[in-house]
Design a protein around this motif. Sequence first.
Motif, PDB file in Angstrom:
ATOM      1  N   THR A  66      -7.646 -16.489  -1.844  1.00 29.43           N
ATOM      2  CA  THR A  66      -7.390 -16.669  -0.416  1.00 29.43           C
ATOM      3  C   THR A  66      -6.342 -15.674   0.073  1.00 29.43           C
ATOM      4  O   THR A  66      -6.469 -15.099   1.162  1.00 29.43           O
ATOM      5  CB  THR A  66      -6.908 -18.102  -0.146  1.00 29.43           C
ATOM      6  OG1 THR A  66      -7.900 -19.028  -0.604  1.00 29.43           O
ATOM      7  CG2 THR A  66      -6.662 -18.322   1.332  1.00 29.43           C
ATOM      8  N   CYS A  67      -5.319 -15.475  -0.742  1.00 26.40           N
ATOM      9  CA  CYS A  67      -4.279 -14.494  -0.377  1.00 26.40           C
ATOM     10  C   CYS A  67      -4.871 -13.098  -0.247  1.00 26.40           C
ATOM     11  O   CYS A  67      -4.600 -12.388   0.733  1.00 26.40           O
ATOM     12  CB  CYS A  67      -3.180 -14.516  -1.433  1.00 26.40           C
ATOM     13  SG  CYS A  67      -1.875 -13.289  -1.179  1.00 26.40           S
ATOM     14  N   MET A  68      -5.705 -12.697  -1.218  1.00 23.22           N
ATOM     15  CA  MET A  68      -6.297 -11.367  -1.177  1.00 23.22           C
ATOM     16  C   MET A  68      -7.252 -11.233   0.006  1.00 23.22           C
ATOM     17  O   MET A  68      -7.326 -10.163   0.631  1.00 23.22           O
ATOM     18  CB  MET A  68      -7.040 -11.088  -2.490  1.00 23.22           C
ATOM     19  CG  MET A  68      -6.148 -11.057  -3.720  1.00 23.22           C
ATOM     20  SD  MET A  68      -4.735  -9.936  -3.563  1.00 23.22           S
ATOM     21  CE  MET A  68      -5.541  -8.400  -3.220  1.00 23.22           C
ATOM     22  N   LEU A  69      -7.972 -12.284   0.322  1.00 22.75           N
ATOM     23  CA  LEU A  69      -8.889 -12.235   1.464  1.00 22.75           C
ATOM     24  C   LEU A  69      -8.115 -12.016   2.761  1.00 22.75           C
ATOM     25  O   LEU A  69      -8.545 -11.247   3.636  1.00 22.75           O
ATOM     26  CB  LEU A  69      -9.706 -13.524   1.528  1.00 22.75           C
ATOM     27  CG  LEU A  69     -10.691 -13.635   2.697  1.00 22.75           C
ATOM     28  CD1 LEU A  69     -11.726 -12.521   2.640  1.00 22.75           C
ATOM     29  CD2 LEU A  69     -11.376 -15.002   2.698  1.00 22.75           C
ATOM     30  N   ARG A  70      -6.983 -12.684   2.890  1.00 17.91           N
ATOM     31  CA  ARG A  70      -6.180 -12.516   4.108  1.00 17.91           C
ATOM     32  C   ARG A  70      -5.593 -11.111   4.191  1.00 17.91           C
ATOM     33  O   ARG A  70      -5.528 -10.529   5.284  1.00 17.91           O
ATOM     34  CB  ARG A  70      -5.070 -13.563   4.131  1.00 17.91           C
ATOM     35  CG  ARG A  70      -5.590 -14.982   4.340  1.00 17.91           C
ATOM     36  CD  ARG A  70      -4.475 -15.988   4.334  1.00 17.91           C
ATOM     37  NE  ARG A  70      -4.981 -17.342   4.578  1.00 17.91           N
ATOM     38  CZ  ARG A  70      -4.234 -18.445   4.562  1.00 17.91           C
ATOM     39  NH1 ARG A  70      -2.941 -18.342   4.299  1.00 17.91           N
ATOM     40  NH2 ARG A  70      -4.778 -19.614   4.792  1.00 17.91           N
ATOM     41  N   VAL A  71      -5.182 -10.578   3.050  1.00 19.12           N
ATOM     42  CA  VAL A  71      -4.666  -9.196   3.036  1.00 19.12           C
ATOM     43  C   VAL A  71      -5.778  -8.223   3.420  1.00 19.12           C
ATOM     44  O   VAL A  71      -5.571  -7.290   4.223  1.00 19.12           O
ATOM     45  CB  VAL A  71      -4.092  -8.853   1.647  1.00 19.12           C
ATOM     46  CG1 VAL A  71      -3.747  -7.366   1.562  1.00 19.12           C
ATOM     47  CG2 VAL A  71      -2.862  -9.697   1.358  1.00 19.12           C
ATOM     48  N   TYR A  72      -6.965  -8.440   2.859  1.00 16.89           N
ATOM     49  CA  TYR A  72      -8.112  -7.569   3.172  1.00 16.89           C
ATOM     50  C   TYR A  72      -8.453  -7.640   4.657  1.00 16.89           C
ATOM     51  O   TYR A  72      -8.688  -6.604   5.305  1.00 16.89           O
ATOM     52  CB  TYR A  72      -9.310  -7.998   2.325  1.00 16.89           C
ATOM     53  CG  TYR A  72     -10.577  -7.230   2.632  1.00 16.89           C
ATOM     54  CD1 TYR A  72     -10.796  -5.978   2.082  1.00 16.89           C
ATOM     55  CD2 TYR A  72     -11.552  -7.773   3.471  1.00 16.89           C
ATOM     56  CE1 TYR A  72     -11.954  -5.270   2.358  1.00 16.89           C
ATOM     57  CE2 TYR A  72     -12.716  -7.075   3.758  1.00 16.89           C
ATOM     58  CZ  TYR A  72     -12.904  -5.827   3.200  1.00 16.89           C
ATOM     59  OH  TYR A  72     -14.047  -5.119   3.472  1.00 16.89           O
ATOM     60  N   THR A  73      -8.471  -8.830   5.203  1.00 19.62           N
ATOM     61  CA  THR A  73      -8.788  -8.988   6.632  1.00 19.62           C
ATOM     62  C   THR A  73      -7.737  -8.324   7.510  1.00 19.62           C
ATOM     63  O   THR A  73      -8.066  -7.693   8.524  1.00 19.62           O
ATOM     64  CB  THR A  73      -8.886 -10.489   6.976  1.00 19.62           C
ATOM     65  OG1 THR A  73      -9.866 -11.113   6.127  1.00 19.62           O
ATOM     66  CG2 THR A  73      -9.282 -10.683   8.421  1.00 19.62           C
ATOM     67  N   ALA A  74      -6.466  -8.454   7.110  1.00 25.24           N
ATOM     68  CA  ALA A  74      -5.383  -7.844   7.891  1.00 25.24           C
ATOM     69  C   ALA A  74      -5.506  -6.317   7.886  1.00 25.24           C
ATOM     70  O   ALA A  74      -5.379  -5.660   8.936  1.00 25.24           O
ATOM     71  CB  ALA A  74      -4.033  -8.270   7.327  1.00 25.24           C
ATOM     72  N   PHE A  75      -5.768  -5.740   6.702  1.00 26.28           N
ATOM     73  CA  PHE A  75      -5.941  -4.289   6.615  1.00 26.28           C
ATOM     74  C   PHE A  75      -7.145  -3.827   7.437  1.00 26.28           C
ATOM     75  O   PHE A  75      -7.088  -2.802   8.124  1.00 26.28           O
ATOM     76  CB  PHE A  75      -6.120  -3.864   5.149  1.00 26.28           C
ATOM     77  CG  PHE A  75      -4.828  -3.557   4.456  1.00 26.28           C
ATOM     78  CD1 PHE A  75      -4.143  -2.374   4.698  1.00 26.28           C
ATOM     79  CD2 PHE A  75      -4.283  -4.459   3.554  1.00 26.28           C
ATOM     80  CE1 PHE A  75      -2.946  -2.088   4.061  1.00 26.28           C
ATOM     81  CE2 PHE A  75      -3.094  -4.179   2.912  1.00 26.28           C
ATOM     82  CZ  PHE A  75      -2.414  -3.004   3.154  1.00 26.28           C
ATOM     83  N   GLN A  76      -8.224  -4.579   7.351  1.00 27.29           N
ATOM     84  CA  GLN A  76      -9.431  -4.211   8.076  1.00 27.29           C
ATOM     85  C   GLN A  76      -9.209  -4.274   9.590  1.00 27.29           C
ATOM     86  O   GLN A  76      -9.638  -3.375  10.334  1.00 27.29           O
ATOM     87  CB  GLN A  76     -10.575  -5.144   7.666  1.00 27.29           C
ATOM     88  CG  GLN A  76     -11.955  -4.643   8.072  1.00 27.29           C
ATOM     89  CD  GLN A  76     -13.047  -5.540   7.517  1.00 27.29           C
ATOM     90  OE1 GLN A  76     -13.015  -6.747   7.693  1.00 27.29           O
ATOM     91  NE2 GLN A  76     -14.021  -4.942   6.847  1.00 27.29           N
ATOM     92  N   ASP A  77      -8.558  -5.353  10.048  1.00 28.05           N
ATOM     93  CA  ASP A  77      -8.258  -5.452  11.478  1.00 28.05           C
ATOM     94  C   ASP A  77      -7.360  -4.301  11.940  1.00 28.05           C
ATOM     95  O   ASP A  77      -7.556  -3.746  13.042  1.00 28.05           O
ATOM     96  CB  ASP A  77      -7.572  -6.797  11.772  1.00 28.05           C
ATOM     97  CG  ASP A  77      -8.526  -7.977  11.586  1.00 28.05           C
ATOM     98  OD1 ASP A  77      -9.746  -7.745  11.552  1.00 28.05           O
ATOM     99  OD2 ASP A  77      -8.037  -9.114  11.474  1.00 28.05           O
ATOM    100  N   TYR A  78      -6.378  -3.944  11.109  1.00 24.83           N
ATOM    101  CA  TYR A  78      -5.482  -2.837  11.466  1.00 24.83           C
ATOM    102  C   TYR A  78      -6.261  -1.521  11.532  1.00 24.83           C
ATOM    103  O   TYR A  78      -6.017  -0.683  12.420  1.00 24.83           O
ATOM    104  CB  TYR A  78      -4.358  -2.732  10.429  1.00 24.83           C
ATOM    105  CG  TYR A  78      -3.399  -1.604  10.694  1.00 24.83           C
ATOM    106  CD1 TYR A  78      -2.445  -1.680  11.709  1.00 24.83           C
ATOM    107  CD2 TYR A  78      -3.456  -0.434   9.937  1.00 24.83           C
ATOM    108  CE1 TYR A  78      -1.580  -0.632  11.956  1.00 24.83           C
ATOM    109  CE2 TYR A  78      -2.593   0.622  10.172  1.00 24.83           C
ATOM    110  CZ  TYR A  78      -1.648   0.521  11.188  1.00 24.83           C
ATOM    111  OH  TYR A  78      -0.795   1.559  11.434  1.00 24.83           O
ATOM    112  N   LEU A  79      -7.233  -1.339  10.613  1.00 22.88           N
ATOM    113  CA  LEU A  79      -8.038  -0.119  10.620  1.00 22.88           C
ATOM    114  C   LEU A  79      -8.869  -0.031  11.894  1.00 22.88           C
ATOM    115  O   LEU A  79      -8.958   1.038  12.526  1.00 22.88           O
ATOM    116  CB  LEU A  79      -8.954  -0.104   9.390  1.00 22.88           C
ATOM    117  CG  LEU A  79      -9.883   1.103   9.236  1.00 22.88           C
ATOM    118  CD1 LEU A  79      -9.075   2.395   9.115  1.00 22.88           C
ATOM    119  CD2 LEU A  79     -10.793   0.932   8.017  1.00 22.88           C
ATOM    120  N   PHE A  80      -9.487  -1.142  12.315  1.00 24.13           N
ATOM    121  CA  PHE A  80     -10.276  -1.145  13.551  1.00 24.13           C
ATOM    122  C   PHE A  80      -9.401  -0.831  14.754  1.00 24.13           C
ATOM    123  O   PHE A  80      -9.774  -0.042  15.639  1.00 24.13           O
ATOM    124  CB  PHE A  80     -10.948  -2.507  13.737  1.00 24.13           C
ATOM    125  CG  PHE A  80     -12.040  -2.778  12.727  1.00 24.13           C
ATOM    126  CD1 PHE A  80     -12.650  -1.743  12.045  1.00 24.13           C
ATOM    127  CD2 PHE A  80     -12.438  -4.080  12.459  1.00 24.13           C
ATOM    128  CE1 PHE A  80     -13.648  -1.981  11.119  1.00 24.13           C
ATOM    129  CE2 PHE A  80     -13.443  -4.335  11.532  1.00 24.13           C
ATOM    130  CZ  PHE A  80     -14.044  -3.286  10.857  1.00 24.13           C
TER     131      PHE A  80
END
Length: 210
Positions: free
Chosen positions: A19-33
């Motif tokens: 769950t922690c890694m998923l949230r980190v991945y989502t945060a990075f992806q949102d920042y990239l967009f």
Amino acid sequence: MSVDPMIYEAQFFGFTPQTCMLRVYTAFQDYLFEMMLVVEGVMLKKLDGIPGCKISPSKIRKCTEKFLLFMKEHFDKLFSKMEEVLLQLVLNIPKNVLLPEDKVQEQYPYSEEEFQALQDELQQLQQQCRAEAVLEQELLAELEEQKVVKAELEKILQCFDGLENICREHGAGNFKESFALLTQSSKKLQDVLKEVEEKSKKMNQHDQLM
């Protein structure tokens, strides 16, 4: 993403490492967009200030989407490696480490057979508790019925006491003796009535034969 549930790590951290890694991945992806939208906005603003520029906003959007796809593919590869390192070296509890709340298991170890025996005993106790609860409800219901019967008997006794007082006031003597005599007389009357009915039936049969 890792499919290992990592239950012991979740017990320690209060959340699953996945769950922690998923949230980190989502945060990075949102920042990239968001970053690509900002870059696109800057490019549109710069090109709008160049006279005679023939690059349309739709073409810029296509280039932005193409570059975003390129960045996302490389980001996914890098994140996969980062996830593997974090799950193994940072968010992982070694097999030889025992959490403080589980120290009691080290002091009082038990086998699977002993645990199963405890489970069976617990199940038996639960069944006994349920049976006793049902029995208690039945006893309470019977007690309520007894209270109702007792109240009715008290009413009957009060009625007999009232009749006995009336008999005494009218000189009828003892109520119990009078009641017994009345019962005997009633029985004799029933016998006489039965005899009369039998004779009447015989007479009717005789008349029908005549």
